[in-house]
Motif scaffolding. Structure first.
Motif, short mmCIF file in Angstrom:
data_model
loop_
_atom_site.label_atom_id
_atom_site.label_comp_id
_atom_site.label_asym_id
_atom_site.label_seq_id
_atom_site.Cartn_x
_atom_site.Cartn_y
_atom_site.Cartn_z
N SER A 1 0.84 -1.19 0.00
CA SER A 1 0.00 0.00 0.00
C SER A 1 0.88 1.24 0.00
O SER A 1 2.01 1.22 0.49
CB SER A 1 -0.93 0.00 1.21
N LYS A 2 0.34 2.33 -0.55
CA LYS A 2 1.13 3.57 -0.62
C LYS A 2 0.22 4.79 -0.61
O LYS A 2 -0.87 4.78 -1.18
CB LYS A 2 1.97 3.63 -1.91
N ASP A 3 0.70 5.86 0.01
CA ASP A 3 0.10 7.18 -0.09
C ASP A 3 -1.40 7.19 0.17
O ASP A 3 -2.16 7.88 -0.53
CB ASP A 3 0.38 7.78 -1.47
N GLY A 4 -1.84 6.43 1.14
CA GLY A 4 -3.25 6.41 1.50
C GLY A 4 -4.10 5.44 0.70
O GLY A 4 -5.28 5.26 0.98
N PHE A 5 -3.51 4.81 -0.31
CA PHE A 5 -4.22 3.80 -1.10
C PHE A 5 -4.00 2.43 -0.47
O PHE A 5 -2.92 2.11 0.04
CB PHE A 5 -3.69 3.75 -2.54
N GLY A 6 -5.03 1.59 -0.53
CA GLY A 6 -4.86 0.20 -0.17
C GLY A 6 -4.19 -0.55 -1.32
O GLY A 6 -3.98 0.01 -2.41
N ALA A 7 -3.84 -1.79 -1.09
CA ALA A 7 -3.29 -2.66 -2.13
C ALA A 7 -4.20 -3.88 -2.22
O ALA A 7 -4.49 -4.52 -1.19
CB ALA A 7 -1.86 -3.07 -1.80
N ALA A 8 -4.66 -4.22 -3.42
CA ALA A 8 -5.66 -5.29 -3.55
C ALA A 8 -5.47 -6.07 -4.83
O ALA A 8 -4.83 -5.61 -5.78
CB ALA A 8 -7.07 -4.69 -3.49
N PHE A 9 -6.06 -7.24 -4.83
CA PHE A 9 -6.07 -8.10 -6.02
C PHE A 9 -7.35 -7.84 -6.81
O PHE A 9 -8.44 -7.85 -6.24
CB PHE A 9 -6.01 -9.57 -5.60
N PRO A 10 -7.26 -7.59 -8.12
CA PRO A 10 -8.47 -7.35 -8.93
C PRO A 10 -9.09 -8.66 -9.40
O PRO A 10 -8.43 -9.49 -10.01
CB PRO A 10 -7.93 -6.55 -10.12
N ILE B 1 -15.70 2.42 -7.56
CA ILE B 1 -15.75 1.11 -6.90
C ILE B 1 -14.76 0.19 -7.58
O ILE B 1 -14.89 -0.13 -8.76
CB ILE B 1 -17.17 0.52 -6.96
N ASP B 2 -13.75 -0.23 -6.85
CA ASP B 2 -12.72 -1.09 -7.43
C ASP B 2 -13.22 -2.53 -7.58
O ASP B 2 -14.05 -2.99 -6.80
CB ASP B 2 -11.47 -1.08 -6.54
N PRO B 3 -12.69 -3.27 -8.54
CA PRO B 3 -13.09 -4.67 -8.75
C PRO B 3 -12.39 -5.61 -7.78
O PRO B 3 -11.58 -6.46 -8.18
CB PRO B 3 -12.67 -4.93 -10.21
N ILE B 4 -12.71 -5.46 -6.50
CA ILE B 4 -11.98 -6.20 -5.46
C ILE B 4 -12.96 -6.84 -4.49
O ILE B 4 -14.15 -6.55 -4.49
CB ILE B 4 -11.04 -5.26 -4.67
N GLY B 5 -12.44 -7.72 -3.65
CA GLY B 5 -13.14 -8.17 -2.46
C GLY B 5 -12.37 -7.62 -1.27
O GLY B 5 -11.54 -6.73 -1.41
N ASN B 6 -12.61 -8.19 -0.09
CA ASN B 6 -11.85 -7.71 1.07
C ASN B 6 -10.54 -8.46 1.22
O ASN B 6 -9.74 -8.12 2.10
CB ASN B 6 -12.67 -7.89 2.35
N SER B 7 -10.30 -9.42 0.35
CA SER B 7 -9.12 -10.25 0.52
C SER B 7 -8.62 -10.77 -0.83
O SER B 7 -9.43 -11.21 -1.65
CB SER B 7 -9.45 -11.43 1.43
N PRO B 8 -7.30 -10.68 -1.08
CA PRO B 8 -6.30 -10.06 -0.22
C PRO B 8 -6.27 -8.55 -0.40
O PRO B 8 -6.26 -8.04 -1.52
CB PRO B 8 -4.99 -10.69 -0.71
N VAL B 9 -6.24 -7.85 0.71
CA VAL B 9 -6.17 -6.39 0.74
C VAL B 9 -5.23 -5.97 1.86
O VAL B 9 -5.34 -6.49 2.99
CB VAL B 9 -7.56 -5.75 0.97
N ILE B 10 -4.32 -5.05 1.57
CA ILE B 10 -3.52 -4.39 2.62
C ILE B 10 -4.04 -2.97 2.71
O ILE B 10 -4.08 -2.24 1.70
CB ILE B 10 -2.01 -4.39 2.28
N VAL B 11 -4.44 -2.55 3.89
CA VAL B 11 -5.06 -1.24 4.06
C VAL B 11 -4.67 -0.68 5.42
O VAL B 11 -4.36 -1.43 6.36
CB VAL B 11 -6.60 -1.35 3.93
N GLY B 12 -4.67 0.63 5.54
CA GLY B 12 -4.35 1.27 6.81
C GLY B 12 -5.35 0.90 7.88
O GLY B 12 -6.55 0.80 7.62
#
Length: 309
Positions: free
Chosen positions: A182-191, A218-229
């Motif tokens: 994750s960077k600059d307030g953005f989460g990191a996720a799998f699409p 709305i991103d094409p994601i679920g809650n996992s895998p996600v890295i978020v603050g």
């Protein structure tokens, strides 16, 4: 009978070949801290481009020199007390411990969030937080609705040292040390290719009205895998829970989303709180088309046991 045996032999051979190929390729692929994709640098600016969406600009130049202070994340996995789920958690936690202290790792603590409402015999083996399940009947047979409710309880009650959270699942296996992507307030996720907000705009507008912004938020994601603050997730989680329950109660939404309903709910909740995500296609690799269990290794550290339905 002969044709059946031949087909089975070919299927097994093909599957073994694919697994072997992925293991060989992945074993020698270093896990990079910077965002993958092309980049250009100058004396004052370094820009890293994500493989899916072009964001964000790394204004601090962190990727151009030695790593500074680690940004540790806490890995959290929700689970029931079923024998199958418990076995998956034990395997996952084993590999978590193997990879935690590897090169470039930002992996901190680990918690199994057990939403059965009572301790089990593996409490001493796996760090565990016991969450209460939803009231009887509220999940309408869709046990996954316990996941957002379990996260709400954990975030409110647990003493979490790290500033970031990796939301994972019991059937994930970590095969390489994972940096904080994750960077600059953005989460990191799998699409996920099957999460399609634009296709279901008319349904999603019930939960993400036009004044919230374009449906592409709305991103094409679920809650996992996600890295978020952690602080961002504390805001997202209650909305995720409420949207999940509202979606399940609505026949049109329930029919449209089926078993991925809770994934759409997280994507909506994240967008509702203005938390965008850097989308990593190689965060996780899964195979869903072959009718047997297979494992594939991702350059970003996670592989998922998958089978066709």
């Amino acid at each position: 009978m002969g044709c059946g045996n031949t087909f089975f032999t070919l299927l097994v051979t093909f599957s073994v070949a694919l697994i072997t190929y992925n293991i060989i390729i992945s074993a020698n692929a270093p896990l990079k801290q910077e965002l993958p994709g092309p980049s250009r640098s100058s004396s004052s600016l370094r820009i890293s481009v994500d493989p899916v969406i072009k964001m964000p600009v790394d204004r601090s130049g962190r990727g151009s020199g030695p790593r500074s202070k680690k940004r540790l994340f806490h890995t959290a996995v929700t689970a029931s007390d079923s024998v199958y789920n418990t076995w998956q958690c034990r395997v996952m936690y084993y590999w978590f411990k193997k990879m935690k202290d590897g090169p470039n790792s930002d992996m901190g603590g680990f918690t199994r969030i057990l939403h059965s409402g009572k301790p089990d015999k593996h409490m001493d083996e796996i760090p565990t937080f016991v969450a209460q399940p939803l009231p009887a009947g509220l999940d309408q047979g869709y046990i996954v609705l316990n996941r957002p409710w379990a996260f709400v309880q954990w975030l409110e009650q647990a003493d979490i040292k790290e500033d970031y959270i990796l939301m994972s699942e019991p059937d994930h296996i970590i095969v390489k040390p994972i940096p904080n992507l994750s960077k600059d307030g953005f989460g990191a996720a799998f699409p996920f290719f099957y999460i399609e907000p634009k296709k279901y705009e008319s349904v999603l507008r019930k939960y993400f009205p036009e004044d919230k912004g374009p449906i592409t938020n709305i991103d094409p994601i679920g809650n996992s895998p996600v890295i978020v603050g952690k602080e961002a997730l504390k805001k997202i989680a209650p909305t995720w829970m409420n949207v999940s329950l509202a979606m399940k109660k609505d026949p049109e939404t329930d029919k449209a989303f089926g078993w991925v309903l809770e994934m759409y709910a997280y994507a909506v909740a994240s967008a509702s709180h203005g938390v965008g995500n850097i989308l990593y296609k190689d965060f996780m690799i899964q195979l869903l088309s072959v009718p047997c269990f297979l494992t594939y290794i991702s350059p970003h550290g996670i592989r998922k046991l998958a089978r066709s339905s």
